[in-house]
Design a protein around this motif. Structure first.
Motif, short mmCIF file in Angstrom:
data_model
loop_
_atom_site.label_atom_id
_atom_site.label_comp_id
_atom_site.label_asym_id
_atom_site.label_seq_id
_atom_site.Cartn_x
_atom_site.Cartn_y
_atom_site.Cartn_z
N MET A 104 0.81 -1.22 0.00
CA MET A 104 0.00 0.00 0.00
C MET A 104 0.84 1.27 0.00
O MET A 104 0.44 2.29 -0.56
N GLN A 105 2.01 1.23 0.66
CA GLN A 105 2.85 2.42 0.79
C GLN A 105 4.09 2.37 -0.08
O GLN A 105 4.93 3.26 0.01
N GLY A 106 4.23 1.34 -0.91
CA GLY A 106 5.39 1.25 -1.79
C GLY A 106 6.69 1.03 -1.05
O GLY A 106 7.74 1.53 -1.47
N ARG A 107 6.66 0.30 0.07
CA ARG A 107 7.88 0.01 0.82
C ARG A 107 8.57 -1.20 0.18
O ARG A 107 7.99 -2.29 0.12
N LEU A 108 9.78 -1.04 -0.25
CA LEU A 108 10.46 -2.11 -0.96
C LEU A 108 11.19 -3.07 -0.03
O LEU A 108 11.30 -4.26 -0.31
N GLY A 109 11.70 -2.58 1.10
CA GLY A 109 12.52 -3.40 1.98
C GLY A 109 11.87 -4.70 2.43
O GLY A 109 12.43 -5.79 2.22
N PRO A 110 10.66 -4.66 3.03
CA PRO A 110 10.04 -5.90 3.52
C PRO A 110 9.69 -6.90 2.43
O PRO A 110 9.32 -8.02 2.74
#
Length: 317
Positions: A33-39
């Motif tokens: 949803m937030q465009g977080r790539l790390g996880p």
């Protein structure tokens, strides 16, 4: 005796696994949803190792107790926050024909009372930390508990009135599909009040990191801090499961006799997804807005739902 032991062991296994699944799901859903790539990359396929990495990180951190803290209370607070949810899970029916850890005649009163004990763990942490930010977080927790416990109990009382019993399996035995339209307001009140008691966004004023660092958890490190996070995910599981049981029919669904447990899990995880979705979507409320919402909106709605239930019960009778 053996049957009771097996039920308790099964409940313990569920308690240890499903909250972790919810935590892992939150990582992935928020990443999308937030465009977080790390996880999404840890360990390869869809970031499957993120949960393992988090666990190792917490386990290797030093367990620190502040010099001015009340050591015994400080150390007990995470357990007091976590363990009540295990006892609540024992009373939640997962399927038909006695598929429940322990059937309790006044099960609804039991689960609501024990869920309130979990909040005491956060109060203990805030008071014992010898930190003004932790104390402020604990005081906010107390105020939030007192405000949102009332509409939660009133909404649950509406279902008990409709079913004519306080037993959770009894409520599901009496449950009918036509309850959905006229109990939907109570379901909204119960679920929202449950989120507030868990201090989940947008009701996370007691841990507002922009104001009081991390509230009652500020001085915690390592596994004790991880236990607080685990208690939050366990609370999401419990609130979602109770909402499914009281307002969505629990194990009722197509082929309920064979797959009742599956419908219960699907409803529970659908509600858990809504909890995660709300965290991503809505900003934190101000403290005055949070209190006003409970007393001006939720309490009148819960009383209205209770009155509607009484009218319908009299009309049916």
């Amino acid at each position: 005796m053996l049957d009771t032991v097996l039920r308790c062991v099964a409940t313990l296994v569920v308690f240890l696994v499903l909250p972790l699944v919810i935590g892992q799901t939150e990582h992935k859903v928020m990443a999308h949803m937030q465009g977080r790539l790390g996880p999404m990359y840890a360990g390869g396929f869809h970031g499957w190792a993120q949960l393992v990495a988090d666990g190792v990180k917490f386990a290797q951190k030093e367990d620190i107790v502040p010099a001015g803290a009340d050591r015994r209370v400080f150390q007990l607070a995470p357990a007091v926050s976590l363990l009540p949810y295990l006892f609540v899970l024992l009373a939640i029916p997962v399927g038909p024909d006695g598929f429940v850890g322990q059937a309790i005649d006044a099960g609804l009163f039991f689960v609501l009372a024990v869920m309130g004990v979990a909040v005491i763990g956060k109060l203990m942490a805030g008071w014992a930390s010898a930190n003004k930010f932790s104390l402020l977080g604990g005081l906010r927790t107390a105020a939030q508990l007192m405000s949102y416990e009332l509409p939660m109990v009133l909404a649950a009382a509406s279902v008990a009135m409709a079913a004519g019993t306080l037993s959770l399996p009894g409520i599901l035995d009496a449950w009918q599909w036509y309850w959905l339209p006229w109990q939907i307001i109570g379901g909204f009140v119960f679920f929202t009040a449950g989120l507030a008691e868990l201090q989940r966004p947008p009701f996370d004023m007691p841990i507002a990191d922009s104001e009081i660092i991390f509230g009652a958890y500020t001085e915690y490190t390592g596994l004790r801090f991880a236990f607080f996070l685990l208690s939050e995910y366990a609370g999401i599981l419990v609130v979602s499961a109770l909402t499914a049981v009281l307002f969505l029919g629990g194990w009722h669904g197509p082929m309920a006799d064979q797959l009742g447990w599956l419908w219960m899990l699907l409803k529970t995880f659908a509600l858990a997804f809504v909890v995660i979705w709300l965290r991503v979507t809505y900003p934190r409320l101000r403290e005055d807005q949070l209190m006003r919402f409970a007393w001006v909106a939720l309490v009148p709605l819960a009383l209205g739902q209770l009155a509607l239930t009484g009218i319908i019960k009299v009309a049916i009778a």
